[in-house]
Enzyme design. Sequence first.
Site, PDB file in Angstrom:
ATOM      1  N   HIS A 199       0.883  -1.241  -0.060  1.00 31.19           N
ATOM      2  CA  HIS A 199      -0.007  -0.029  -0.110  1.00 31.19           C
ATOM      3  C   HIS A 199       0.912   1.394  -0.078  1.00 31.19           C
ATOM      4  O   HIS A 199       0.320   2.464   0.077  1.00 31.19           O
ATOM      5  CB  HIS A 199      -0.878  -0.063   1.201  1.00 31.19           C
ATOM      6  CG  HIS A 199      -1.681  -1.203   1.240  1.00 31.19           C
ATOM      7  ND1 HIS A 199      -2.523  -1.622   0.521  1.00 31.19           N
ATOM      8  CD2 HIS A 199      -1.590  -2.347   2.183  1.00 31.19           C
ATOM      9  CE1 HIS A 199      -3.386  -2.590   0.693  1.00 31.19           C
ATOM     10  NE2 HIS A 199      -2.810  -3.300   1.997  1.00 31.19           N
ATOM     11  N   ILE A 214      -1.834  -0.046  -4.243  1.00 38.51           N
ATOM     12  CA  ILE A 214      -2.978  -0.100  -4.016  1.00 38.51           C
ATOM     13  C   ILE A 214      -3.760   0.387  -2.446  1.00 38.51           C
ATOM     14  O   ILE A 214      -3.062   0.278  -1.666  1.00 38.51           O
ATOM     15  CB  ILE A 214      -3.942  -1.378  -4.273  1.00 38.51           C
ATOM     16  CG1 ILE A 214      -3.406  -2.649  -3.242  1.00 38.51           C
ATOM     17  CG2 ILE A 214      -3.630  -1.712  -5.786  1.00 38.51           C
ATOM     18  CD1 ILE A 214      -3.952  -3.964  -3.385  1.00 38.51           C
TER      19      ILE A 214
END
Length: 291
Positions: A199, A214
């Site tokens: 992330h 993401i």
Amino acid sequence: MPIDAAKATSAEPRTTELAWDHKDVQLYHLGIGAGAATPEKAHPATDPDELRYTLESALHVLPTFATVAGGGMALAGGLSAPGIDVDLAAVLHGGQTVTVHRPLPVSGRATQTSSVPAVYDKGKAAVIVLRSEVADDDGPLWTCDTQIFVRGEGGFGGDRGPSARLELPDRAPDLHTERHIRADQALLYRLSGDWNPLHADPGFAKLAGFDRPILHGLCTYGVTLKAVVDTLLGGDVTRVRSYTTRFAGVVFPGETLRIRLWQEPGRVQVSVTAADRDEAPVLADTVVEHS
């Protein structure tokens, strides 16, 4: 076999002590977009309704805080349970349910009891069901049920488990709204305890098959519940009884979530898509049960 389903489901539950205070709650709320502009609130930073998420003297706790309370994830302990030894690169978060037994306190100390009630054999993959039950001195607080999809670990001859999908109502939604995900949203959200470099680190994201980092699925999960509470439940977090979703696709920071809501007696059915990618599905089979 990396997953020993019988060993995992028969193991003694494990306990962990949790503690949190108002700063943890405020950080979590900021991580899911509290204080940011929405179609309903042009000036949210000082909006009295929004300050319930950000100001310590007026703080209410959104039930999805349960997924990060104590600085960890509801799924983290389960992946180290007896009988489970999997490659984290093969792990996907498949679904999540939070059931609230009473309003979450702004600060507290509690005991989390973790178990593996089921392991399902999907053929080319396994689904591990993790359960975390949390209670303090006054009794049960919440229960988290987490479904973990593990690629390449099926075929052990176990029960396939449930596979029914929840159809959307055959009518226009009662309300739809949008939530923009800031470019730095995942960097802020990960401070609540999910440090997965997927992330944040572009290099790691490429190794996992994505062209850029993401957003955490549980961040989308929290953003969506806040939208439901703010638009249909009068901003009252204590009305939420349970919240279930299936993670159907990814979100990239900088995108916009399109959230469609259908009201039914005692519940709201929800669809979440990526407005920037031709309505690509993000959350499916999603229901908020409420009072």
